[in-house]
Design a protein around this motif. Structure first.
Motif, PDB file in Angstrom:
ATOM      1  N   UNK A   1       0.825  -1.201   0.000  1.00  0.00           N
ATOM      2  CA  UNK A   1       0.000   0.000   0.000  1.00  0.00           C
ATOM      3  C   UNK A   1       0.864   1.257   0.000  1.00  0.00           C
ATOM      4  N   UNK A   2       0.240   2.346  -0.437  1.00  0.00           N
ATOM      5  CA  UNK A   2       0.845   3.679  -0.350  1.00  0.00           C
ATOM      6  C   UNK A   2      -0.173   4.608   0.301  1.00  0.00           C
ATOM      7  N   UNK A   3       0.320   5.667   0.941  1.00  0.00           N
ATOM      8  CA  UNK A   3      -0.552   6.502   1.760  1.00  0.00           C
ATOM      9  C   UNK A   3      -1.544   7.313   0.942  1.00  0.00           C
TER      10      UNK A   3
ATOM     11  N   UNK B   1       1.685  -8.232  -6.450  1.00  0.00           N
ATOM     12  CA  UNK B   1       0.437  -8.586  -7.125  1.00  0.00           C
ATOM     13  C   UNK B   1      -0.560  -7.440  -7.063  1.00  0.00           C
ATOM     14  N   UNK B   2      -0.546  -6.740  -5.945  1.00  0.00           N
ATOM     15  CA  UNK B   2      -1.523  -5.682  -5.694  1.00  0.00           C
ATOM     16  C   UNK B   2      -0.803  -4.463  -5.126  1.00  0.00           C
ATOM     17  N   UNK B   3      -1.098  -3.293  -5.684  1.00  0.00           N
ATOM     18  CA  UNK B   3      -0.585  -2.022  -5.164  1.00  0.00           C
ATOM     19  C   UNK B   3      -1.796  -1.111  -5.001  1.00  0.00           C
ATOM     20  N   UNK B   4      -2.060  -0.669  -3.773  1.00  0.00           N
ATOM     21  CA  UNK B   4      -3.314   0.039  -3.518  1.00  0.00           C
ATOM     22  C   UNK B   4      -3.112   1.149  -2.496  1.00  0.00           C
ATOM     23  N   UNK B   5      -3.968   2.164  -2.538  1.00  0.00           N
ATOM     24  CA  UNK B   5      -3.884   3.225  -1.532  1.00  0.00           C
ATOM     25  C   UNK B   5      -4.435   2.749  -0.196  1.00  0.00           C
ATOM     26  N   UNK B   6      -3.849   3.253   0.882  1.00  0.00           N
ATOM     27  CA  UNK B   6      -4.402   2.996   2.208  1.00  0.00           C
ATOM     28  C   UNK B   6      -4.026   4.121   3.160  1.00  0.00           C
ATOM     29  N   UNK B   7      -5.007   4.926   3.479  1.00  0.00           N
ATOM     30  CA  UNK B   7      -4.929   5.884   4.577  1.00  0.00           C
ATOM     31  C   UNK B   7      -5.834   5.304   5.657  1.00  0.00           C
ATOM     32  N   UNK B   8      -5.254   4.872   6.776  1.00  0.00           N
ATOM     33  CA  UNK B   8      -6.055   4.167   7.783  1.00  0.00           C
ATOM     34  C   UNK B   8      -7.084   5.068   8.448  1.00  0.00           C
ATOM     35  N   UNK B   9      -7.019   6.370   8.171  1.00  0.00           N
ATOM     36  CA  UNK B   9      -8.049   7.278   8.673  1.00  0.00           C
ATOM     37  C   UNK B   9      -9.295   7.246   7.793  1.00  0.00           C
ATOM     38  N   UNK B  10      -9.232   6.484   6.691  1.00  0.00           N
ATOM     39  CA  UNK B  10     -10.354   6.406   5.755  1.00  0.00           C
ATOM     40  C   UNK B  10     -10.859   4.967   5.687  1.00  0.00           C
ATOM     41  N   UNK B  11     -11.930   4.642   6.383  1.00  0.00           N
ATOM     42  CA  UNK B  11     -12.439   3.265   6.402  1.00  0.00           C
ATOM     43  C   UNK B  11     -12.750   2.718   5.016  1.00  0.00           C
ATOM     44  N   UNK B  12     -13.152   3.596   4.107  1.00  0.00           N
ATOM     45  CA  UNK B  12     -13.489   3.113   2.767  1.00  0.00           C
ATOM     46  C   UNK B  12     -12.257   2.569   2.039  1.00  0.00           C
ATOM     47  N   UNK B  13     -11.068   3.081   2.375  1.00  0.00           N
ATOM     48  CA  UNK B  13      -9.861   2.551   1.745  1.00  0.00           C
ATOM     49  C   UNK B  13      -9.472   1.204   2.349  1.00  0.00           C
ATOM     50  N   UNK B  14      -9.739   1.016   3.632  1.00  0.00           N
ATOM     51  CA  UNK B  14      -9.553  -0.311   4.229  1.00  0.00           C
ATOM     52  C   UNK B  14     -10.503  -1.310   3.581  1.00  0.00           C
ATOM     53  N   UNK B  15     -11.760  -0.884   3.388  1.00  0.00           N
ATOM     54  CA  UNK B  15     -12.752  -1.759   2.733  1.00  0.00           C
ATOM     55  C   UNK B  15     -12.265  -2.173   1.349  1.00  0.00           C
TER      56      UNK B  15
ATOM     57  N   UNK C   1      -9.243  -2.126   0.041  1.00  0.00           N
ATOM     58  CA  UNK C   1      -8.016  -2.932   0.052  1.00  0.00           C
ATOM     59  C   UNK C   1      -8.324  -4.399   0.317  1.00  0.00           C
ATOM     60  N   UNK C   2      -9.111  -4.665   1.347  1.00  0.00           N
ATOM     61  CA  UNK C   2      -9.374  -6.060   1.693  1.00  0.00           C
ATOM     62  C   UNK C   2     -10.334  -6.724   0.708  1.00  0.00           C
ATOM     63  N   UNK C   3     -11.163  -5.930   0.063  1.00  0.00           N
ATOM     64  CA  UNK C   3     -11.979  -6.495  -1.013  1.00  0.00           C
ATOM     65  C   UNK C   3     -11.084  -6.928  -2.175  1.00  0.00           C
ATOM     66  N   UNK C   4     -10.071  -6.123  -2.473  1.00  0.00           N
ATOM     67  CA  UNK C   4      -9.145  -6.463  -3.555  1.00  0.00           C
ATOM     68  C   UNK C   4      -8.312  -7.691  -3.199  1.00  0.00           C
ATOM     69  N   UNK C   5      -7.884  -7.784  -1.939  1.00  0.00           N
ATOM     70  CA  UNK C   5      -7.131  -8.962  -1.499  1.00  0.00           C
ATOM     71  C   UNK C   5      -7.995 -10.215  -1.594  1.00  0.00           C
TER      72      UNK C   5
ATOM     73  N   UNK D   1      -8.162 -14.454  -1.956  1.00  0.00           N
ATOM     74  CA  UNK D   1      -9.133 -15.098  -1.065  1.00  0.00           C
ATOM     75  C   UNK D   1      -8.471 -15.684   0.173  1.00  0.00           C
ATOM     76  N   UNK D   2      -7.320 -15.164   0.539  1.00  0.00           N
ATOM     77  CA  UNK D   2      -6.635 -15.579   1.770  1.00  0.00           C
ATOM     78  C   UNK D   2      -5.522 -14.592   2.049  1.00  0.00           C
TER      79      UNK D   2
END
Length: 254
Positions: free
Chosen positions: A38-40, A58-72, A74-78, A83-84
């Motif tokens: 992830x990148x901020x 395999x995956x490069x994605x944004x993640x600002x942990x102050x934004x729940x939608x980015x956590x959502x 990220x884990x949807x993409x994972x 699937x693990x």
């Protein structure tokens, strides 16, 4: 060399090629793990994406942990891609500069709360999201510092914040242990990382750490990476709830 072959690892916290998270990601990849990185934010992406591509992420994605939608997202993409998840690395921390550079007694409630949320509770949130993907067990790692245990001049409010992180990791280890998920803390010595640049008189901390270390030197991000790769492997299958110092022995000196 391939102790992590077939494992899927998420690494959060790379800012550049001097980041502790970069040392960890490089070591996990060298041991055979497949990576999600992830990148901020958009400003950070040009610095992180080339590093992720260098490791064949395999995956490069944004993640600002102050934004729940980015956590959502990220884990949807994972979940879609793998699937693990086998390994989670949390190497992020934040405190407002005005609070970090002052006395703990003078910190604002808002600043202290923000530091705890980004540096501590985000680890619990990421572990919670990782838990259902670690169906065959797994390893969760976070990063602390000796200032969680002893007063280090100029570390200020990050001392109690990192102490809370270490205590949280022990609780998570207890709660996730029955699922075969191990939770440990890496405690590197002082290193010249981008994040450390926000600490007052940091150059003095580096010099003092090298002088006091029994080995007469500082540890490196490669040293931390090697330790992380071991903790993520089956060789560490009975190690959980621990804080592992990677500091060339600095923490044992009186």
């Amino acid at each position: 060399m391939n102790a992590l072959s077939g494992r899927k690892a998420l690494v959060v916290g790379i800012a550049n090629d001097r980041s502790i998270a970069w040392g960890i990601a490089s070591a996990l990849r060298a041991a055979g793990a497949e990576l999600a990185i992830t990148y901020l934010n958009p400003k950070a992406e040009p610095h992180v994406r080339p590093l992720a591509e260098k490791l064949g992420a395999t995956l490069v994605a944004p993640l600002d942990v102050a934004k729940p939608e980015e956590e959502d997202a990220l884990f949807a993409a994972i979940t879609r891609s793998w699937d693990r998840l086998d390994v989670l690395v949390h190497s992020i921390a934040y405190a407002p500069r005005e609070d970090l550079h002052g006395r703990v007694i003078d910190t604002s409630a808002e600043g202290f709360g923000l530091a705890m949320d980004v540096s501590v509770h985000s680890f619990a949130r990421l572990c919670r999201r990782a838990e259902p993907l670690m169906r065959s067990g797994g390893c969760c790692l976070t990063v602390s510092y000796y200032g969680a245990e002893k007063v280090i001049s100029t570390y200020n409010m990050m001392g109690p914040v990192k102490a809370a992180l270490e205590a949280t990791a022990r609780e998570l280890a207890s709660e996730l242990g029955p699922r075969g998920v191990r939770v440990n803390v890496l405690s590197p010595g002082a290193m010249a990382t981008r994040a450390a640049g926000g600490i007052a008189s940091f150059d003095d901390m580096l010099e003092e750490a090298a002088e006091r270390s029994p080995m007469g030197r500082l540890a490196t991000i490669e040293d931390v990476g090697a330790t992380a790769a071991f903790l993520a492997s089956d060789g560490a299958r009975s190690i959980t709830g621990e804080t592992i110092h990677v500091d060339a022995g600095y923490h044992i000196m009186g």
